[in-house]
Design an enzyme around this catalytic site. Sequence first.
Site, short mmCIF file in Angstrom:
data_model
loop_
_atom_site.label_atom_id
_atom_site.label_comp_id
_atom_site.label_asym_id
_atom_site.label_seq_id
_atom_site.Cartn_x
_atom_site.Cartn_y
_atom_site.Cartn_z
N GLY A 160 0.82 -1.21 0.00
CA GLY A 160 0.00 0.00 0.00
C GLY A 160 0.85 1.25 0.00
N PHE B 29 3.54 9.30 3.79
CA PHE B 29 4.98 9.51 3.85
C PHE B 29 5.79 8.39 3.22
CE2 PHE B 29 3.53 12.49 7.04
CZ PHE B 29 4.26 13.60 6.69
N VAL C 94 4.29 0.87 1.79
CA VAL C 94 4.27 -0.27 2.71
C VAL C 94 4.54 -1.54 1.90
CG1 VAL C 94 2.98 -1.51 4.47
CG2 VAL C 94 2.51 0.91 4.09
N ASP D 56 -9.37 7.97 13.21
CA ASP D 56 -9.61 7.74 11.78
C ASP D 56 -10.04 6.29 11.56
OD1 ASP D 56 -9.81 8.42 9.11
OD2 ASP D 56 -7.72 7.94 8.68
#
Lengths: 215, 455
Positions: free
Chosen positions: B19, B23, B26, B134
């Site tokens: 993913g 920043f 992954v 979130d």
Amino acid sequence: MSISMSCFCLMKSSRPKIKREPFSFLALETSFTVNEVEALLYLFKKLSSSIVDDGCIHKEEFQLALFRNSSKQNLLANRVFDMFDIKCNGVIEFGEFVRSLSIFHPKASEEKKIEFAFKLFDLGKNGYIEHCEVKEMVLATLTESEVTIPDDIVESIVEKTMKEVDSKGDGKIDMEEWKEYAEKNPSLLKIMTLPYLKDITLAFPSFVLHTEVED
Amino acid sequence: MEKTTKVLMKRYELGRLLGQGTFGKVYYGKSKITNQSVAIKMIDKDKVIRNEQADNIIREISIMRLIKHPNVIQLFEVMASKGKIYFVIEYAKGGELFEKVAKGKLKEEVAHKYFKQLVSAVDFCHSRGVYHRDIKPENILLDENENLKVSDFGLSAFAESKRQDGLLHTTCGTPAYVAPEVIKRKGYDGAKADIWSCGVVLFVLLAGYVPFNDTNLMEMYKKVSKGDFKCPNWFPKNVKKLMCKMLDPNPDTRISIDKIKRCSWFKYGANGRQKKDEGENKTTLSCVTTNPSDQRDETRSDDLEVEAKEEPVVPVSINAFDIISLSSGFNLCGIFEDSFKKREAKFTSRQPASVIISRLEEIAKRLKLKIKKRAAGLLKLERVDEGRKGNLAIDAEIFEVTPFFHLVEVKKSNGDTLEYHKILNEDIRPALQDIVWVWQGELHEQSEQQQQSQS
């Protein structure tokens, strides 16, 4: 307390510069990675500056960390300090700190842990753990917990333990007997493992901004 | 050996891209030492420093270190080179929960299981002063056993970062899952905002679509701020009720986690309803089937007690090296942080073993702890009710120094550390008081306090 304060002033002015060996050397020699050594430096800085900020852990600083009391004397703590002080110069330097803690790493070999414990318990440093040494440590531990047990009972506990370990029956424990015993009694080495060391990069994460590891 | 395998920091074999975050990327990784699968979040240090996020990164690491829970993605370690920072995190093989929901609504029992695990994760984080802020299906992953794992604490903030009014002030999160007070950019209570998002997730799991939706963003915000949504008619009655309490636009009256945990659907799900229905049909059984799980537990504990009594608890006699290893001078945990709380408490007693054991049994009975096991010198106690991190389990081990002098070690073997400290300090310690000779560490704390007051 007042003595250490005056020391503080003196030592700060004549602060010795300690040359630090490369982290990669330390990593190669120990169970730590370079990043872990870098994280340990933050812990070391904290401990070594708690009384005198001279880049070394003094005994008082070690006692302060263990007991939150810089003047608390303790037989076992003294022994651990002496074992960490590989060069025997009265202070723990960073390299000594990393090398010694490495033995407490969950990944470190059992053999190293067994050996470390043996040397620690060999108060007279003559290659044997003797009856009187075991008794001294038992009494010290009991006194520390403010426990009083009649001498004959302490004596019988020590006697019984010595018999269990001293398979050769010469009244003292040598490294070979100790190894054999420790391998059969893994719970003895529980205290020789600090699970916390696995988490060291998370506990002192600031190293990520200043690491010297090449990409 | 594949030629293309890249090895990171000599420790992890890198695999496919999993993913992309703000920043960095992954990747899948595999430990060269343990073969364990992990996910590795790679972050460009340049970007972090340019965006003045360095402190946030350090804070994120400190937050994730505090959170060890079976339903939260764990941070294993951080690594860094001159240009990059690597987060080595738990790999969730099952992917995003979102992918499951995208295929359509879930069965009630499946949704119930996920919801319970989600609430357990969120409750645990809140107890540590960490708010996710979130929560949405994309941040909820599944492991290979279909257990839920909440990920991505990148946006969460510590309770410490609250302003003086005790409320969080940054807006973040995804509109469809975000509580109205967050959208309004007012200061908000992170715990209540997370509850709202959990409510939306529950709705999505059961319905297969989001409760608040509109092609016009302003219209959507309006719906959110009014709490204007409609449960599909297939929602069970008690779910509808819970839904309204969780999606209450007023954070002050919105349901708390404790109350969610006490509601009937949370406890029993569809299962409870069926059992209750059965009970109502078979009137002869109705009185015992109202609370099937409790009943089962009680009988089980009775059985155990009978079983356990056959095996008497004989304390293990302690040897000289065991005593020495109890010395606090030998316990290096102290050189690490203060927050590293001890799991174990030790005390000495001048009572015979039988007195100590029967006292421990009394305490267990009073505190509704099941005696799970009795072995040589060991009592295993377990709380009947599930806690924040599974059932709290406590071991009490008795060592004999002399027949009239014992050392007892009490430690947590499962469950939440905060719950353990509470029961230990508020219930167990006071109940043991008159048989305890001395608690380890207590005398030295006292002398330390005296010293401090003198200096």
